[in-house]
Write a protein that holds these residues in place. Structure first.
Motif, PDB file in Angstrom:
ATOM      1  N   THR A  80       5.115  -1.022  10.157  1.00 35.12           N
ATOM      2  CA  THR A  80       4.239   0.426   9.099  1.00 35.12           C
ATOM      3  C   THR A  80       4.726   1.209  10.287  1.00 35.12           C
ATOM      4  O   THR A  80       4.691   1.451  11.216  1.00 35.12           O
ATOM      5  N   LYS A  81       4.170   2.766   9.660  1.00 34.61           N
ATOM      6  CA  LYS A  81       4.015   4.096  10.639  1.00 34.61           C
ATOM      7  C   LYS A  81       2.982   4.435  11.157  1.00 34.61           C
ATOM      8  O   LYS A  81       3.078   5.074  11.788  1.00 34.61           O
ATOM      9  N   GLU A  82       1.436   3.955  10.569  1.00 32.24           N
ATOM     10  CA  GLU A  82       0.216   4.134  10.912  1.00 32.24           C
ATOM     11  C   GLU A  82      -0.066   3.536  12.290  1.00 32.24           C
ATOM     12  O   GLU A  82      -0.153   2.402  12.896  1.00 32.24           O
ATOM     13  N   LYS A  83      -0.960   4.294  13.059  1.00 39.14           N
ATOM     14  CA  LYS A  83      -0.956   4.287  14.403  1.00 39.14           C
ATOM     15  C   LYS A  83      -2.728   3.619  13.396  1.00 39.14           C
ATOM     16  O   LYS A  83      -2.668   2.543  15.236  1.00 39.14           O
ATOM     17  N   SER A  84      -3.217   3.336  13.662  1.00 43.21           N
ATOM     18  CA  SER A  84      -4.042   2.299  12.665  1.00 43.21           C
ATOM     19  C   SER A  84      -4.985   1.449  11.609  1.00 43.21           C
ATOM     20  O   SER A  84      -4.443   2.579  10.489  1.00 43.21           O
ATOM     21  N   LEU A  85      -4.656  -0.039  11.798  1.00 39.82           N
ATOM     22  CA  LEU A  85      -5.002   0.108   9.936  1.00 39.82           C
ATOM     23  C   LEU A  85      -6.786  -0.255  10.064  1.00 39.82           C
ATOM     24  O   LEU A  85      -7.335  -0.830   8.904  1.00 39.82           O
ATOM     25  N   GLN A 111      -5.367  -1.935   0.867  1.00 38.77           N
ATOM     26  CA  GLN A 111      -4.580  -0.705   1.569  1.00 38.77           C
ATOM     27  C   GLN A 111      -3.674  -1.318   2.753  1.00 38.77           C
ATOM     28  O   GLN A 111      -2.612  -0.129   2.886  1.00 38.77           O
ATOM     29  N   MET A 112      -4.396  -1.957   3.637  1.00 38.66           N
ATOM     30  CA  MET A 112      -3.126  -2.307   4.803  1.00 38.66           C
ATOM     31  C   MET A 112      -1.932  -3.168   4.319  1.00 38.66           C
ATOM     32  O   MET A 112      -1.143  -2.983   4.070  1.00 38.66           O
ATOM     33  N   LYS A 113      -1.842  -3.871   2.657  1.00 40.95           N
ATOM     34  CA  LYS A 113      -0.153  -3.952   2.377  1.00 40.95           C
ATOM     35  C   LYS A 113       0.444  -2.934   1.579  1.00 40.95           C
ATOM     36  O   LYS A 113       1.577  -2.771   2.092  1.00 40.95           O
ATOM     37  N   LYS A 114      -0.230  -1.918   1.513  1.00 38.01           N
ATOM     38  CA  LYS A 114       0.665  -0.594   1.040  1.00 38.01           C
ATOM     39  C   LYS A 114       0.864   0.460   2.128  1.00 38.01           C
ATOM     40  O   LYS A 114       1.498   1.060   2.057  1.00 38.01           O
ATOM     41  N   ALA A 115       0.140   0.092   3.484  1.00 45.40           N
ATOM     42  CA  ALA A 115       0.269   0.924   4.753  1.00 45.40           C
ATOM     43  C   ALA A 115       1.291   0.499   5.465  1.00 45.40           C
ATOM     44  O   ALA A 115       2.078   0.997   6.098  1.00 45.40           O
ATOM     45  N   CYS A 116       2.203  -0.823   4.980  1.00 46.76           N
ATOM     46  CA  CYS A 116       3.343  -1.451   5.073  1.00 46.76           C
ATOM     47  C   CYS A 116       4.572  -1.773   4.340  1.00 46.76           C
ATOM     48  O   CYS A 116       4.174  -1.274   2.858  1.00 46.76           O
ATOM     49  N   ILE A 117       5.611  -1.917   5.096  1.00 46.95           N
ATOM     50  CA  ILE A 117       6.807  -2.524   4.575  1.00 46.95           C
ATOM     51  C   ILE A 117       6.771  -3.890   4.327  1.00 46.95           C
ATOM     52  O   ILE A 117       6.963  -4.187   5.825  1.00 46.95           O
ATOM     53  N   GLU A 142      15.817  -4.499   9.041  1.00 45.30           N
ATOM     54  CA  GLU A 142      15.027  -4.189  10.501  1.00 45.30           C
ATOM     55  C   GLU A 142      15.279  -3.189  11.391  1.00 45.30           C
ATOM     56  O   GLU A 142      14.297  -2.362  11.832  1.00 45.30           O
ATOM     57  N   THR A 143      16.300  -3.311  11.474  1.00 44.28           N
ATOM     58  CA  THR A 143      17.323  -1.650  12.047  1.00 44.28           C
ATOM     59  C   THR A 143      16.717  -0.758  11.440  1.00 44.28           C
ATOM     60  O   THR A 143      16.183   0.179  12.284  1.00 44.28           O
ATOM     61  N   LYS A 144      16.049  -0.903  10.605  1.00 44.71           N
ATOM     62  CA  LYS A 144      16.956   0.521  10.087  1.00 44.71           C
ATOM     63  C   LYS A 144      14.874   0.906   9.573  1.00 44.71           C
ATOM     64  O   LYS A 144      15.099   2.342  10.095  1.00 44.71           O
ATOM     65  N   LEU A 145      14.341   0.320   9.678  1.00 45.26           N
ATOM     66  CA  LEU A 145      12.969   0.655   9.758  1.00 45.26           C
ATOM     67  C   LEU A 145      12.380   0.802  11.396  1.00 45.26           C
ATOM     68  O   LEU A 145      11.981   2.060  11.425  1.00 45.26           O
ATOM     69  N   LEU A 146      13.028   0.398  12.077  1.00 45.28           N
ATOM     70  CA  LEU A 146      12.469   0.573  13.851  1.00 45.28           C
ATOM     71  C   LEU A 146      13.491   1.545  14.312  1.00 45.28           C
ATOM     72  O   LEU A 146      12.553   2.086  14.565  1.00 45.28           O
ATOM     73  N   TYR A 183       6.706   0.702  12.570  1.00 36.20           N
ATOM     74  CA  TYR A 183       7.143  -1.012  14.180  1.00 36.20           C
ATOM     75  C   TYR A 183       6.381  -1.849  13.797  1.00 36.20           C
ATOM     76  O   TYR A 183       5.774  -2.278  12.163  1.00 36.20           O
ATOM     77  N   LYS A 184       6.571  -3.137  14.353  1.00 35.33           N
ATOM     78  CA  LYS A 184       6.357  -4.630  13.880  1.00 35.33           C
ATOM     79  C   LYS A 184       4.715  -4.172  13.584  1.00 35.33           C
ATOM     80  O   LYS A 184       4.766  -5.001  15.198  1.00 35.33           O
ATOM     81  N   ILE A 185       4.156  -4.966  12.710  1.00 35.29           N
ATOM     82  CA  ILE A 185       3.058  -5.144  12.681  1.00 35.29           C
ATOM     83  C   ILE A 185       2.482  -6.715  12.883  1.00 35.29           C
ATOM     84  O   ILE A 185       1.804  -6.543  12.937  1.00 35.29           O
ATOM     85  N   PHE A 186       2.644  -7.429  11.790  1.00 37.60           N
ATOM     86  CA  PHE A 186       2.311  -8.351  11.453  1.00 37.60           C
ATOM     87  C   PHE A 186       3.878  -9.258  11.553  1.00 37.60           C
ATOM     88  O   PHE A 186       4.774  -9.131  10.601  1.00 37.60           O
ATOM     89  N   ASP A 187       3.839 -11.189  11.603  1.00 44.08           N
ATOM     90  CA  ASP A 187       5.037 -12.040  11.314  1.00 44.08           C
ATOM     91  C   ASP A 187       4.679 -12.648  10.929  1.00 44.08           C
ATOM     92  O   ASP A 187       3.477 -13.444  12.248  1.00 44.08           O
TER      93      ASP A 187
END
Length: 184
Positions: A42-47, A54-60, A86-90, A95-99
């Motif tokens: 996500t690019k969001e500073k906070s979820l 909404q969390m799903k939609k805020a993420c790729i 992953e490299t393209k998104l970074l 940034y990675k928020i969930f794994d």
């Protein structure tokens, strides 16, 4: 009335094999199984304060499937393809928020479009997920009731007042988070 895709994700308290055997004994067939590794960016500073959807939609999401049995074999990605994404998104400021890693088993009857899914999710637990297209025209609470009734017809024992567990919100807040609709 507008269509609402309601999905329940109900926590389970027995081992996965118990529910597998129960679904098979009620005439469902295992059509698909795999290990799924999902990476959310996500690019969001906070979820904070967001619903599960909404969390799903805020993420790729980048998804890797392994050990596939059944359909969807064409959806696999190589480690190299995942690394490139992953490299393209970074580089784009994500940034990675969930794994997350889950064991995913999907069951259905021959005439069904939808699947009953048993998912054993790391750091979340074992859940049964279910939505059914025949209920999409109903209001949210009525869909919830009908989905739980249908799951109960296959051997589950949910009460109408039971809430489902939100996977991403649970991971984000570090504690179990519940709601009526895991797609809401």
């Amino acid at each position: 009335m507008e269509k609402l895709v309601m999905e329940v994700g109900m926590p389970l308290d027995k081992r996965l094999i118990y529910y597998h055997d129960m679904l098979i004994s009620h005439g469902l067939k295992l059509n698909f199984a795999c290990v799924t590794h999902d990476l959310y960016y996500t690019k969001e500073k906070s979820l904070d304060g967001l619903t599960e959807n909404q969390m799903k939609k805020a993420c790729i999401r980048i998804r890797k499937l392994e050990g596939i049995i059944g359909v969807n074999k064409d959806k696999t990605k190589s480690d190299e393809e995942i690394k490139e994404e992953e490299t393209k998104l970074l580089k784009e400021g994500y940034y990675k928020i969930f794994d997350t890693i889950k064991f995913d088993f999907q069951y259905k009857k021959p005439d069904w479009y939808n699947y009953i899914q048993l998912q054993d999710i790391k750091d979340v637990g074992l859940l049964v997920y279910w939505d059914h297209d025949i209920f999409y025209e109903l209001p949210e609470k009525e869909q919830h009731k009908k989905l739980l009734e249908e799951l109960n017809s296959y051997g589950f024992k949910f009460k109408e007042t039971d809430l489902g567990l939100d996977k991403l919100r649970t991971l984000y807040y570090g504690k179990k988070m519940y709601s009526l609709n895991q797609n809401g």
